[in-house]
Design an enzyme around this catalytic site. Structure first.
Site, PDB file in Angstrom:
ATOM      1  N   CYS B  42       0.824  -1.209   0.000  1.00 31.99           N
ATOM      2  CA  CYS B  42       0.000   0.000   0.000  1.00 31.99           C
ATOM      3  C   CYS B  42       0.855   1.255   0.000  1.00 31.99           C
ATOM      4  O   CYS B  42       0.382   2.322  -0.357  1.00 31.99           O
ATOM      5  CB  CYS B  42      -0.905   0.024   1.215  1.00 31.99           C
ATOM      6  SG  CYS B  42      -1.827  -1.492   1.447  1.00 31.99           S
ATOM      7  N   THR B 266     -10.846 -23.775   1.613  1.00 34.62           N
ATOM      8  CA  THR B 266     -11.396 -23.964   0.266  1.00 34.62           C
ATOM      9  C   THR B 266     -12.301 -25.201   0.288  1.00 34.62           C
ATOM     10  O   THR B 266     -12.564 -25.766   1.352  1.00 34.62           O
ATOM     11  CB  THR B 266     -10.269 -24.190  -0.755  1.00 34.62           C
ATOM     12  OG1 THR B 266      -9.654 -25.452  -0.460  1.00 34.62           O
ATOM     13  CG2 THR B 266      -9.214 -23.086  -0.660  1.00 34.62           C
ATOM     14  N   ASN B 267     -12.722 -25.631  -0.885  1.00 33.72           N
ATOM     15  CA  ASN B 267     -13.547 -26.851  -0.959  1.00 33.72           C
ATOM     16  C   ASN B 267     -12.752 -28.109  -0.634  1.00 33.72           C
ATOM     17  O   ASN B 267     -13.325 -29.166  -0.432  1.00 33.72           O
ATOM     18  CB  ASN B 267     -14.175 -26.976  -2.357  1.00 33.72           C
ATOM     19  CG  ASN B 267     -13.124 -27.172  -3.439  1.00 33.72           C
ATOM     20  OD1 ASN B 267     -12.126 -26.447  -3.456  1.00 33.72           O
ATOM     21  ND2 ASN B 267     -13.332 -28.125  -4.317  1.00 33.72           N
ATOM     22  N   GLY B 275      -6.315 -13.487   1.156  1.00 34.52           N
ATOM     23  CA  GLY B 275      -5.748 -12.374   0.376  1.00 34.52           C
ATOM     24  C   GLY B 275      -6.589 -11.975  -0.827  1.00 34.52           C
ATOM     25  O   GLY B 275      -7.780 -12.259  -0.906  1.00 34.52           O
ATOM     26  N   LYS B 425     -25.260  17.217  17.376  1.00 31.63           N
ATOM     27  CA  LYS B 425     -25.824  16.071  16.657  1.00 31.63           C
ATOM     28  C   LYS B 425     -24.949  15.871  15.436  1.00 31.63           C
ATOM     29  O   LYS B 425     -24.957  16.684  14.521  1.00 31.63           O
ATOM     30  CB  LYS B 425     -27.277  16.346  16.261  1.00 31.63           C
ATOM     31  CG  LYS B 425     -28.229  16.156  17.445  1.00 31.63           C
ATOM     32  CD  LYS B 425     -29.673  16.384  17.086  1.00 31.63           C
ATOM     33  CE  LYS B 425     -29.988  17.871  17.078  1.00 31.63           C
ATOM     34  NZ  LYS B 425     -31.425  18.164  17.281  1.00 31.63           N
TER      35      LYS B 425
END
Lengths: 442, 442
Positions: B42, B266-267, B275, B425
């Site tokens: 980043c 995962t499966n 990520g 407010k």
């Protein structure tokens, strides 16, 4: 329906306005002892430095404005008594001295608090409190007519600190008197050492363990024997609820405060209370009573009361977190939850220091956070000090404490991240991770 | 237990580090195709302007650092295939070309995404993407060796905008190419008109409805016929998941993304993913799938996976809110919740504009907020633009959306108020009050 509101600043005037919006038929009268309604209390200290550029900016509404909206606002009218059996109040017109009894169907008490004036300073012409607009006017008049450029501020609470900072910005020589050695007492001593240093850097002469014993002309004698130049004295040593007029009524008081329930009702039917004089409870620790003399709570409860008066029980007041924040010469000091004095002494806490933005950016500033929690992980109190980004973390924590509130779940908070705004795991996330470890050990 | 992690940046390296902290016995290997692990993705655009002063500040960990902590990190090692039956991966050492099969007990996939390079720019020496540290190095080398002070940025997503701003700060002449007329497409067109004005004020030459057809030397020809000076071209037109190596495996992909469950699984048993390449769901609208290619989600799920691998099922992933924030020449652009494209077209919303601080203070800045909600009042999406205090409101809303999330209950949020920080407010409270009125009407 005739609704009478006692007190015409934040809590009272907001209740009147909200009610007017909801109920087009009710006859609404507001009685205010002082000469102004609906002024910006919180802004008063900022006029001293002209951060608020014009005095008119502090006047939010005049009685004429209110009249146009169908609210009868009577300034310089002091409510002397309430008769809850006959449902009347007794009001004195301060200009004429005339006293009237007026009937009500619903009564809303918003008398606020009054700043305490120290006995030794009561008859000293240059000594003032700063809580109302006319007091600000008096201070400004006094400064001008006496050509003052030096001030002694007594007390280091919220108002004392704000007044100090704004007089410094105005270029005054400022002396601050604190009766013990704990300035801005709401915050833990070891978290605010920077405050002493900052006051020194700003040229403020801080006198600890000091009190003014007497004032002679422009000279004030302290308990330490020191004699100070004191051409202007601002006393900011605390606020007491303006409820002496209720002492002989059936309306219940606790240590001078008016307890209210979830609709803002007192112990007496058709009598409500709002603002700085009420006693309610902490949202997250409902068994602990608290008085929160701040603007948001007044506005919030005003809305609940206005709705309840008009027959809508949908909105309930569930206490306050007592979230507060203070600007202090570029630093920010913030807290939420139980006050230091309402917290058990041996309460566990997590201390954490982290930069407000990504460490590789220019000028990251450190924030010191401390979160207190109970054995179940419930957050009881949070404190933050630092330069930038303190307000952001405070507000996130306050929002979290109303809903989830478990310190371990802070890891789940997903705030906006980019390098100029934070770190991938933000300060509160990190406290969550630390808490998981700590609670595992115990 | 042997744990293999594919990908050595945010998600992968955090999983490895977290696992090391929890499990002292596991043998942990990380394979990274690129030349660096654990760098600050980043932060890359901010080195262009030297807001990040030194390149070394972007390198968070080296393989040597990791080795000391008991993690074997292998850079320049590309994982070519996964055999989930034999529980092996096939890895190529890019320097030697050697290919090995390695067994795992647990596999963590964190392959990330790759920036798309446009076909017309593929063989153009001055054209780069910016997603990895070595790409930043190449850009900086090119600038130095070719003495460049002018850049064409293609695309106006998150990276395109950040790169543009940082090149402007560096003093480059910047041209921006956008294929349609909708810059920074995540945000509603009527909320971002200021972006067009700001780019102009900053001297950026924005070419809308434009594409580069071909480049000849330092000259780029657009579809409009215009010929641009283009001695350096940064392509930021989107990211695709790096999952082609998984296409012939049993690991399920959806449009190239790897779906995961509440533990990051995962499966396939013992295969996790984390990520930028994963597919999960929105926290507040769990029936809607989402890919969130941001840092916080990667860190968050890494923690869940590390715990699950070590046998602790206490921590669960419950989707992401997709909270995001962008700095833009002193403005802030922020959003949370469903993306524009994931939102039904006729979704109701409330628009609200309010100053970030008390109106009587100097320089209050307006924030424009828009909150979308469903018939029950559930907040679906929030957008904020403004100069100061946008991040604060975004983070409060994101925190609120994880727990309560009903737009009417925004009236209950008790943030810290003093004149330098907000209004009694606050903006989100006011949206709550507006919502109560709106939902009454409907």
């Amino acid at each position: 329906m005739k609704v009478i509101v006692v007190g015409g600043v934040a809590g009272g005037m907001t209740t009147a306005s909200q009610l007017r919006r909801i109920d087009h038929d009710a006859e609404i009268h507001v009685f205010e002892k002082g000469p102004h309604i609906s002024f910006a209390n919180c802004g008063l200290p900022y006029y001293i430095s002209r951060e608020v550029e014009k005095r008119t900016m502090l006047v939010e509404r005049t009685p004429e404005d209110m009249e146009k909206r169908g609210i009868h606002a009577h300034v310089a009218h002091e409510v002397l008594d309430v008769n809850t059996k006959n449902k009347t109040i007794s009001v004195k017109a301060l200009e004429t001295g005339e006293i009237k009894n007026i009937r009500y169907n619903k009564l809303v008490l918003s008398p606020g608090g009054r700043s305490v004036m120290l006995n030794a300073l009561k008859n000293v012409p240059q000594s003032f409190v700063l809580q109302q607009l006319h007091q600000l006017d008096s201070i400004e008049d006094y400064i001008e007519t006496h050509n003052v450029n030096e001030v002694v501020v007594v007390g280091t609470g919220f108002i004392g600190i704000e007044v100090t900072e704004n007089f410094v910005r105005r270029g005054f020589k400022v002396t601050v008197i604190q009766h013990n050695n704990d300035i801005y007492s709401p915050i833990e001593p070891d978290m605010k050492e920077f405050m002493y240093d900052t006051l020194k850097e700003q040229g403020v002469d801080l006198k600890l363990n000091s009190e003014i014993l007497e004032v002679d002309g422009n000279k004030a004698t302290l308990n330490t024997g020191e004699i100070l130049n004191a051409p202007l004295i601002i006393v900011a040593v605390g606020i007491k609820p303006n409820t002496t007029f209720l002492e002989d009524t059936d309306i219940k008081l606790e240590k001078g405060y008016i307890p209210v329930n979830e609709f803002g009702q007192t112990n007496i039917k058709d009598v409500y209370a709002v603002g700085d004089a009420i006693l309610t409870h902490y949202t997250h620790v409902p068994e602990k009573p608290v008085n929160v003399a701040l603007a948001w709570p007044a506005h919030r409860l005003a809305f609940v009361i206005a709705n309840h008066i008009s027959g809508n029980t949908e909105f309930k007041h569930d206490g306050f977190l007592s979230t507060s924040i203070l600007e202090f010469f570029g630093h920010t000091i913030a807290q939420v939850g139980l006050s230091r004095k309402d917290l058990d002494k041996d309460t566990k806490y997590i201390d954490h220091i982290q930069a407000n933005i990504a460490g590789y950016m220019k000028n990251p500033e450190k924030i010191h956070a401390r979160l207190y929690y109970d054995d179940d992980g419930k957050i009881l109190r949070g404190v933050f000090v630092g330069k930038e980004g303190v307000d952001k973390r405070l507000n996130v924590l306050a929002t979290f404490m109303r809903t989830d509130g478990n310190i371990k779940n802070l890891i789940n908070i997903e705030v906006g991240y980019a390098p100029p705004f934070g770190t991938p795991k933000d300060l509160l996330n990190m406290i969550g991770y630390k808490a998981i470890e700590k609670l595992k050990e115990s």
